[in-house]
Design an enzyme around this catalytic site. Sequence first.
Site, PDB file in Angstrom:
ATOM      1  N   ASN A  77       0.870  -1.258   0.101  1.00 47.27           N
ATOM      2  CA  ASN A  77       0.052  -0.091   0.016  1.00 47.27           C
ATOM      3  C   ASN A  77       0.813   1.195   0.070  1.00 47.27           C
ATOM      4  O   ASN A  77       1.940   1.050   0.386  1.00 47.27           O
ATOM      5  CB  ASN A  77      -0.873   0.043   1.295  1.00 47.27           C
ATOM      6  CG  ASN A  77      -0.211   0.510   2.543  1.00 47.27           C
ATOM      7  OD1 ASN A  77      -0.342   1.782   2.743  1.00 47.27           O
ATOM      8  ND2 ASN A  77       0.462  -0.333   3.189  1.00 47.27           N
ATOM      9  N   CYS A 139       5.896   3.845   9.065  1.00 49.12           N
ATOM     10  CA  CYS A 139       5.278   4.208   7.523  1.00 49.12           C
ATOM     11  C   CYS A 139       6.731   4.264   6.531  1.00 49.12           C
ATOM     12  O   CYS A 139       7.082   5.416   6.959  1.00 49.12           O
ATOM     13  CB  CYS A 139       4.393   5.064   7.738  1.00 49.12           C
ATOM     14  SG  CYS A 139       3.735   5.489   6.021  1.00 49.12           S
ATOM     15  N   ASN A 204       5.945  -2.993  11.053  1.00 46.20           N
ATOM     16  CA  ASN A 204       5.168  -2.080  10.275  1.00 46.20           C
ATOM     17  C   ASN A 204       5.427  -2.758   8.874  1.00 46.20           C
ATOM     18  O   ASN A 204       6.239  -3.838   8.578  1.00 46.20           O
ATOM     19  CB  ASN A 204       5.498  -0.677  10.234  1.00 46.20           C
ATOM     20  CG  ASN A 204       4.612   0.447   9.708  1.00 46.20           C
ATOM     21  OD1 ASN A 204       3.799   0.176   8.810  1.00 46.20           O
ATOM     22  ND2 ASN A 204       4.118   1.272  10.708  1.00 46.20           N
ATOM     23  N   THR A 205       5.022  -2.127   7.677  1.00 45.01           N
ATOM     24  CA  THR A 205       5.048  -2.726   6.299  1.00 45.01           C
ATOM     25  C   THR A 205       6.705  -2.508   5.794  1.00 45.01           C
ATOM     26  O   THR A 205       7.481  -1.683   6.344  1.00 45.01           O
ATOM     27  CB  THR A 205       4.343  -2.008   5.460  1.00 45.01           C
ATOM     28  OG1 THR A 205       4.527  -0.497   5.574  1.00 45.01           O
ATOM     29  CG2 THR A 205       2.661  -2.308   5.842  1.00 45.01           C
ATOM     30  N   CYS A 350       5.598 -38.543  -8.452  1.00 46.59           N
ATOM     31  CA  CYS A 350       5.608 -37.429  -9.435  1.00 46.59           C
ATOM     32  C   CYS A 350       6.914 -37.140  -9.683  1.00 46.59           C
ATOM     33  O   CYS A 350       7.448 -36.542 -10.676  1.00 46.59           O
ATOM     34  CB  CYS A 350       5.100 -36.242  -8.426  1.00 46.59           C
ATOM     35  SG  CYS A 350       5.917 -35.831  -7.243  1.00 46.59           S
ATOM     36  N   CYS A 380      22.597 -38.820   1.659  1.00 46.95           N
ATOM     37  CA  CYS A 380      21.405 -37.914   2.066  1.00 46.95           C
ATOM     38  C   CYS A 380      22.130 -36.957   3.096  1.00 46.95           C
ATOM     39  O   CYS A 380      22.742 -37.710   4.221  1.00 46.95           O
ATOM     40  CB  CYS A 380      20.393 -38.568   2.767  1.00 46.95           C
ATOM     41  SG  CYS A 380      19.248 -37.392   3.534  1.00 46.95           S
ATOM     42  N   CYS A 386      13.618 -32.243  -0.227  1.00 47.60           N
ATOM     43  CA  CYS A 386      12.611 -33.129  -0.660  1.00 47.60           C
ATOM     44  C   CYS A 386      11.297 -33.239   0.002  1.00 47.60           C
ATOM     45  O   CYS A 386      10.081 -33.005  -0.587  1.00 47.60           O
ATOM     46  CB  CYS A 386      13.124 -34.621  -0.776  1.00 47.60           C
ATOM     47  SG  CYS A 386      13.810 -35.270   0.861  1.00 47.60           S
TER      48      CYS A 386
HETATM   49  C1  FMN Z   1      -3.339   0.326   3.703  1.00 48.77           C
HETATM   50  C2  FMN Z   1      -2.501   0.154   4.951  1.00 48.77           C
HETATM   51  C3  FMN Z   1      -2.473   1.502   5.603  1.00 48.77           C
HETATM   52  C4  FMN Z   1      -1.808   1.340   6.943  1.00 48.77           C
HETATM   53  N1  FMN Z   1      -1.685   2.433   7.783  1.00 48.77           N
HETATM   54  C5  FMN Z   1      -0.938   2.488   8.926  1.00 48.77           C
HETATM   55  C6  FMN Z   1      -0.764   3.542   9.613  1.00 48.77           C
HETATM   56  O1  FMN Z   1      -1.398   4.769   9.319  1.00 48.77           O
HETATM   57  N2  FMN Z   1      -0.050   3.425  10.782  1.00 48.77           N
HETATM   58  C7  FMN Z   1       0.682   2.346  11.147  1.00 48.77           C
HETATM   59  O2  FMN Z   1       1.232   2.214  12.089  1.00 48.77           O
HETATM   60  N3  FMN Z   1       0.540   1.469  10.253  1.00 48.77           N
HETATM   61  C8  FMN Z   1      -0.160   1.237   9.400  1.00 48.77           C
HETATM   62  N4  FMN Z   1      -0.196   0.160   8.446  1.00 48.77           N
HETATM   63  C9  FMN Z   1       0.697  -0.989   8.639  1.00 48.77           C
HETATM   64  C10 FMN Z   1      -0.006  -1.883   9.598  1.00 48.77           C
HETATM   65  O3  FMN Z   1      -0.800  -1.439  10.780  1.00 48.77           O
HETATM   66  C11 FMN Z   1       0.536  -3.260   9.683  1.00 48.77           C
HETATM   67  O4  FMN Z   1       1.743  -2.934  10.545  1.00 48.77           O
HETATM   68  C12 FMN Z   1       1.024  -3.894   8.620  1.00 48.77           C
HETATM   69  O5  FMN Z   1       0.050  -3.890   7.600  1.00 48.77           O
HETATM   70  C13 FMN Z   1       1.374  -5.443   8.881  1.00 48.77           C
HETATM   71  O6  FMN Z   1       0.475  -6.224   9.373  1.00 48.77           O
HETATM   72  P1  FMN Z   1      -0.648  -7.281   8.370  1.00 48.77           P
HETATM   73  O7  FMN Z   1       0.321  -8.062   7.961  1.00 48.77           O
HETATM   74  O8  FMN Z   1      -1.633  -7.890   9.394  1.00 48.77           O
HETATM   75  O9  FMN Z   1      -1.181  -6.494   7.361  1.00 48.77           O
HETATM   76  C14 FMN Z   1      -0.998   0.181   7.202  1.00 48.77           C
HETATM   77  C15 FMN Z   1      -1.099  -0.808   6.443  1.00 48.77           C
HETATM   78  C16 FMN Z   1      -2.093  -0.944   5.433  1.00 48.77           C
HETATM   79  C17 FMN Z   1      -2.257  -1.965   4.476  1.00 48.77           C
END
Ligand code: FMN
Lengths: 434, 444
Positions: A77, A139, A204-205, A350, A380, A386
């Site tokens: 995202n 973020c 976070n992401t 297979c 092995c 495997c």
């Molecule tokens: C669309 C979207 C918006 C997000 N916005 C925030 C945010 O505003 N603040 C935050 O701390 N994390 C934000 N995150 C991260 C999520 O809180 C979370 O840490 C991350 O998605 C991993 O968890 P998940 O695998 O369950 O999605 C956002 C994630 C997504 C997908």
Amino acid sequence: MADLTSDFLGIKSPNPFWLASAPPTDKEYNVRRAFEAGWGGVVWKTLGMEGPPVVNVNGPRYGAIWGADRRLLGLNNIELITDRPLEVNLEEMARVKADYPDRALIASIMVPCEEAAWKAILPRVAETGADGIELNFGCPHGMSERGMGSAVGQVPEYIEMVTRWCKQYYDKPVIVKLTPNITDIRKPAAAARNGGADAVSLINTINSITAVDLDQMCPQPTIDGKGSHGGYCGPAVKPIALSMVSEIARAQATHGLPISGIGGVTTWRDAAEFMALGCGNVQVCTAAMTYGFKIVQEMISGLSQWMDEKGYTSTSDFVGMAVPNVTDWQYLNLNHITKARIDQDACIKCGRCYAACEDTSHQAITMSPERVFEVQDDECVACNLCVNVCPVEDCITMETLAPGMVDERTGKVVEEDYANWTTHPNNPMASAAE
Amino acid sequence: MTSKLTDGITAGRLPGEVIGANFADLHPAYDAHEALVAADRCYFCHDAPCMTACPTSIDIPLFIRQIATGTEEAAAKTILEQNILGGMCARVCPTETLCEEVCVREVAEGKPVEIGRLQRFATDSLMAAGVHPFERAETTGKSVAVVGAGPAGLSCAHRLAMLGHDVVIFEARAKSGGLNEFGIAAYKSTDDFAQAEVDWLLKIGGIEIRHGQRLGSEISLQGLGEDFDAVFLGMGLAGVNALGLDEKDGVSAAVDFIAELRQAEDLAALPVGRRVVVVGGGMTAVDAGVQAKLLGAEEVTIVYRRGKEAMAASEFEQDLAAQKGVRIIHNATPVGVEGNGSLSGVRFAYTETQDGKLVTLDEGFTLAADQLFQAIGQKIDGVPDDLSVEGGKITVSATGATSKAGVWAGGDCASGGDDLTVTAVAEGRDAAMDIHARLTGAAG
Ligand SMILES: Cc1cc2nc3c(=O)[nH]c(=O)nc-3n(C[C@H](O)[C@H](O)[C@H](O)COP(=O)(O)O)c2cc1C
Ligand SMILES: Cc1cc2nc3c(=O)[nH]c(=O)nc-3n(C[C@H](O)[C@H](O)[C@H](O)COP(=O)(O)OP(=O)(O)OC[C@H]3O[C@@H](n4cnc5c(N)ncnc54)[C@H](O)[C@@H]3O)c2cc1C
Ligand code: SF4
């Protein structure tokens, strides 16, 4: 039935399943419905400074990776923090908390790295009655270009500094949410602890480009012919999150620091795994965004069934139980010897194990003209490839050789004693065994 | 030696092993891997159409997800909370006209998620583990009489017992289960499942079954009203509609043949005709025809007086009959039987629908037959006088209340709803909730 009640930093919730700060928690309407569906708590979508809110792109915000049957495996995202006015969010939070006193409500905050900015927002958040705050240092897109989010999370000194301000101006629990876009996750976690954080939450992401549009020659999601990296989440990131959680749980500097586990939690089992690695609770975003709020019902029933089967009466019974078993490679027992075993009755012939072993491993599987596949113990090395490529569950398993048996590959008798690399004769740094 | 070609009604037309194989499970149980693959196809739809189509409103997406995450027991509980006979329903529900018909994957791809088989996987796992996942509430001191130990009565009794009431079931037959035990096709309920399910259901406690107690002879509605705080009638349809043909040896009710078949110790010892004719167009006709064929009848013909589209048996059931070698003739009605004492043939006249009315034509045909099963419907038998009746069934409200205070009814004997096991379960459960509300003053 097992008691799922959770106490995280003194914050009580009926279960350990919280919604992570993200669109599912961006407004009163969502959060009320989430609570009705059974979620134990929410971390409200990240709040920004007073004044005109941030704006989001008006084209697609998401990209995804799917399995063949469109099962969503990973989500990307480029959304920013809340784009609704601070005042509106605060009013809604206060109303929801008043109506759901038994649920956890945490405010996620991201304001510039200046003491005045934090000093200004914290009392206003406190007025809502929220149970605590989470500092969004994670973020990885957009906000980081403005010196916030992961731009802070990548500099331990900043983390420590901001955390200290928060502890100074706010008297309820402070959770620091970490970015995985860093080489060593232990450093920001230790900085958070030094700053006085009550807990860390992660992950976070992760910086990502999910795909490239080969006609437009542009990353996806594509906004008017251009794309920018986004943050990756969902089932695909769970292994990365688990590893980072385990590092914090076992490092000396952070051991015992409460952790809220995030990243790909989709089922009760995912949650149990995070908790076994030391998380007091878990947070969920993508699973709710993929399947709706109702998904929590499976998490609740599954976790309680598993706890009943194991005889755990409270989640604290198993939180952290797997941490002592996470170790460094150098301490793994080199005298533990296994061999692959193919169950000929289960085998569907297979040949994938053969291709994997013959082409890319140790040529330890033979194939007869009748398509019978057999493991050669003298070749092995017990790599397990495997097992992983076999389409039939439990058709290939690893058998542990008992002490006294001979490992045909090395010709050596399997020893009973534990021995690792630190004492191995091939290790130039080996310390003599006592 | 008897063979396929022996005339008359006789046993042993096929070797025992062949009969055994013929009556094996129609929809065999999934193994664990198959269940996971099948569960993976569910999209966890929002406000799922399957859930709406299920008369008992089982939360189907949730239970399938619980299977997918390896918690079959939780899945079973999700099912059984709504439908205590979820195990039998998994086997006998015409899913092709219920949940699976509206599965979004059926609509999109013509291949639904196999909800029935997944339901069986979950409920079988729980029953195999010997778990009864419900507990009785504290006793209320109230007692309820239930008439009939079929799906409606059992479902009502279980819910009442769970809510803390004491229940006595009065059952005319010597065995419990109703048509689960005596009616459902043998290949849908193998290994004495009906009985095992009743035993499992009774583990809730607080339910006593008294067999050999027929309303109208051993017991009366008035008597029950005096002895109990409420009465639920779940008597099904004990009477059989007759064709009004001359009596002959070899002419009988399909439900009697099926009941005998279901109770047979050894199917190879069960006599069946060489040429069998079944008259009717519903599930009973198909079940009688198919099972006669599986026992070794050489020729089995189902004759139905209207067209294919009007048959009550589902498309799936009709295909099943065709696949087993049963012929279905539409638009013909029996007008006479032939034979000296024993049946030798059945005369039919063709029919036609003219201006919406079914008309019998002069032209017809005769089928050679040594056995004729009538399957033109069951009817209620012995409704207590003071209950109002509509369309041959006891009039009930949406929650099963009859015209008489303190008396509820549900299942096949009550008005409204299809005559299906799952509908009987739903009606029994809903009546129990209503009875509970009345007895505890919780009614709004
Ligand atoms: C669309 C979207 C918006 C997000 N916005 C925030 C945010 O505003 N603040 C935050 O701390 N994390 C934000 N995150 C991260 C999520 O809180 C979370 O840490 C991350 O998605 C991993 O968890 P998940 O695998 O369950 O999605 C956002 C994630 C997504 C997908
Ligand atoms: C041959 C056949 C095949 C069928 N196949 C299917 C199928 O595949 N799938 C499906 O969903 N449905 C099927 N049905 C329909 C289904 O069996 C019924 O809808 C369901 O059993 C109705 O449940 P019930 O409890 O109302 O009645 P029943 O099952 O008929 O039970 C009534 C009970 O009451 C007892 N009783 C009757 N009169 C008295 C009395 N006066 N006093 C005391 N006890 C009494 C009976 O002995 C019986 O035990 C089939 C029906 C038949 C006849
Ligand atoms: S989910 Fe679809 S309809 Fe809803 S806002 Fe996003 S793009 Fe629009």
